[in-house]
Design an enzyme around this catalytic site. Structure first.
Site, PDB file in Angstrom:
ATOM      1  N   ARG A  83       0.842  -1.207   0.000  1.00  0.00           N
ATOM      2  CA  ARG A  83       0.000   0.000   0.000  1.00  0.00           C
ATOM      3  C   ARG A  83       0.874   1.252   0.000  1.00  0.00           C
ATOM      4  O   ARG A  83       0.575   2.234  -0.685  1.00  0.00           O
ATOM      5  CB  ARG A  83      -0.968  -0.020   1.184  1.00  0.00           C
ATOM      6  N   LYS A 186      -2.783   6.414   1.177  1.00  0.00           N
ATOM      7  CA  LYS A 186      -2.659   6.852   2.570  1.00  0.00           C
ATOM      8  C   LYS A 186      -1.749   8.080   2.668  1.00  0.00           C
ATOM      9  O   LYS A 186      -0.623   7.986   3.167  1.00  0.00           O
ATOM     10  CB  LYS A 186      -2.138   5.689   3.419  1.00  0.00           C
ATOM     11  N   GLU A 222     -16.578   5.797   4.338  1.00  0.00           N
ATOM     12  CA  GLU A 222     -15.737   5.295   5.423  1.00  0.00           C
ATOM     13  C   GLU A 222     -16.225   5.799   6.767  1.00  0.00           C
ATOM     14  O   GLU A 222     -17.026   6.734   6.845  1.00  0.00           O
ATOM     15  CB  GLU A 222     -14.300   5.794   5.239  1.00  0.00           C
TER      16      GLU A 222
HETATM   17  N1  PLP Z   1      -9.487   4.026   6.338  1.00  0.00           N
HETATM   18  C1  PLP Z   1      -8.700   5.022   6.745  1.00  0.00           C
HETATM   19  C2  PLP Z   1      -9.014   6.397   6.285  1.00  0.00           C
HETATM   20  C3  PLP Z   1      -7.609   4.750   7.584  1.00  0.00           C
HETATM   21  O1  PLP Z   1      -6.832   5.733   8.019  1.00  0.00           O
HETATM   22  C4  PLP Z   1      -7.352   3.431   7.992  1.00  0.00           C
HETATM   23  C5  PLP Z   1      -6.205   3.127   8.814  1.00  0.00           C
HETATM   24  O2  PLP Z   1      -5.190   2.720   8.349  1.00  0.00           O
HETATM   25  C6  PLP Z   1      -8.218   2.428   7.545  1.00  0.00           C
HETATM   26  C7  PLP Z   1      -9.266   2.754   6.726  1.00  0.00           C
HETATM   27  C8  PLP Z   1      -7.989   1.018   7.937  1.00  0.00           C
HETATM   28  O3  PLP Z   1      -6.927   0.459   7.221  1.00  0.00           O
HETATM   29  P1  PLP Z   1      -6.058  -0.706   7.841  1.00  0.00           P
HETATM   30  O4  PLP Z   1      -6.988  -1.803   8.177  1.00  0.00           O
HETATM   31  O5  PLP Z   1      -5.121  -1.084   6.745  1.00  0.00           O
HETATM   32  O6  PLP Z   1      -5.387  -0.152   9.033  1.00  0.00           O
HETATM   33  C1  COI Z   2      -4.383   2.974  11.387  1.00  0.00           C
HETATM   34  O1  COI Z   2      -5.349   2.296  11.716  1.00  0.00           O
HETATM   35  O2  COI Z   2      -3.234   2.513  11.301  1.00  0.00           O
HETATM   36  C2  COI Z   2      -4.540   4.352  11.049  1.00  0.00           C
HETATM   37  O3  COI Z   2      -3.769   4.829  10.285  1.00  0.00           O
HETATM   38  C3  COI Z   2      -5.635   5.089  11.657  1.00  0.00           C
HETATM   39  C4  COI Z   2      -5.234   6.382  12.307  1.00  0.00           C
HETATM   40  C5  COI Z   2      -4.534   6.207  13.597  1.00  0.00           C
HETATM   41  C6  COI Z   2      -4.582   7.335  11.399  1.00  0.00           C
END
Ligand code: PLP
Ligand code: COI
Length: 344
Positions: A83, A186, A222
């Site tokens: 990612r 991200k 989201e």
């Molecule tokens: N959506 C957003 C906007 C986020 O910041 C995060 C955190 O990383 C997620 C979703 C969840 O992603 P992940 O499960 O890879 O942490």
């Molecule tokens: C995560 O779940 O890793 C995120 O990035 C969410 C937040 C703390 C920015």
């Protein structure tokens, strides 16, 4: 800095706690240099660095857990590497390869291993890989130099109260991302753009924000810094759209739901479907699986309420956590076991 054994891991939230080392790698002259370990929490950065002016900045988040057998497991670092690569490519930054990214994550855990919370505390070690443009530019152009730095910090629950249901407010005023913008990667800018929503929601007594799709405001996007999912009958339903960050937690839950014999629907989810769901939740590395107790829509003054913890969400949570803690078989090979003997 607190010593590892001075921290009360059962009472910490999701905040920054200093650990002894961070790990850094510089990109200069067209290549990544040797990995460095560092005890300084600060960065010295050029005043014209592109990360400061033009948003050449992105990050990742992943966790390591001490498990039932005492071993430390890092969850799906390769998925985070991939990612970050997609994000870096979009932002025209130097792209760290998977081997470099994973090696640095592994080192960040190993070097700070004493700060991985004990299993009974329910805490984890959160890794924050950060990639920034460090080279100077005044015109709007990509930098020639970059830094990838990873720090580690022990964390507890993201939402106060952990696995209890959160109350969410629909944001009808702001979008966190544009229809063909950067919502699917991200970049730090997405989070800057979301702060107004979350601060306003918190000021009104809500725990998080539900974003709608930025084109029509008809579909669910989201839930704050986490993906949204819903359970209806035997189906796991989750929104798919260009403005949603593809969550690694959600990707894992889709797989586990299928393994459990559930139907998986990743598609546009109309806001009007909220009345048909039995369980809804937010999922992410920080949020884990957080059940949503209610969703308030200020436009209609309607509050949609849900049972928490719902039976199916609980089942998914138990399996997901079981894999991370080594009490359920890691059938998809998601964990990387950290070798503690190589610490020094
Ligand atoms: N959506 C957003 C906007 C986020 O910041 C995060 C955190 O990383 C997620 C979703 C969840 O992603 P992940 O499960 O890879 O942490
Ligand atoms: C995560 O779940 O890793 C995120 O990035 C969410 C937040 C703390 C920015």
């Amino acid at each position: 800095m607190k010593k590892a054994n001075e921290i009360d891991y059962g009472s910490i939230g999701f905040g920054y706690i200093q650990t002894p080392y961070n790990v850094r790698c510089y990109y200069r002259d067209g290549k990544w240099a040797e990995i460095e370990t560092c005890t300084d929490e600060n960065l010295s950065i050029h005043i014209a660095a592109t990360s400061l002016h033009y948003g050449q900045e992105c990050f990742e988040g992943l966790k390591a857990f001490r498990g039932v057998d005492g071993k430390v497991r890092l969850f799906r670092p390769t998925a985070n590497a991939e990612r970050m690569q997609r994000t870096a490519q979009y932002l025209q930054m130097a792209v760290p390869d998977t081997e470099l990214f994973v090696k640095m994550c592994e080192m960040a855990v190993e070097l700070n291993i004493d700060y991985v919370p004990p299993m009974e505390s329910n805490g984890s070690m959160y890794l924050r890989p950060l990639l920034i443009g460090t080279g100077a530019q005044v015109g709007v152009k990509p930098a020639n130099e970059y830094l990838l730095v990873i720090f580690a910090t022990p964390v507890g629950p993201y939402f106060k109260g952990g696995m209890c249901g959160i109350n969410v407010m629909v944001d009808r005023e702001h979008d966190r991302a544009a229809p063909r913008g950067t919502g699917h990667i991200k970049v730090g800018g997405n989070y800057g753009a979301s702060l107004i929503s979350s601060v306003e929601a918190h000021n009104k007594g809500f725990d998080s924000v539900l974003y709608l799709d930025p084109r029509e405001h008809k579909y669910i996007d989201e839930c704050g810094a986490a993906n949204f999912f819903a359970i209806r009958g035997n189906s796991y339903i989750t929104p798919a759209s260009r403005s949603i960050l593809p969550s690694i937690t959600n990707m894992s839950l889709k797989q586990l739901a299928a393994d459990l014999g559930m139907e998986v629907e990743a598609r546009e989810v109309e806001f009007s479907e909220l009345t048909t769901f039995e369980e809804v939740g937010a999922c992410g590395t920080a949020a884990v699986i957080t059940p949503i107790a209610s969703i308030y829509d200020p436009q209609t003054d309607i509050k949609y309420e849900y049972k928490w913890v719902g039976e199916k969400s609980q089942k998914l949570y138990d399996l997901y956590r079981g894999i991370q803690l080594g009490s359920a078989p890691d059938t998809h090979n998601w964990n990387m076991i950290i070798d503690e003997t190589s610490k020094n």
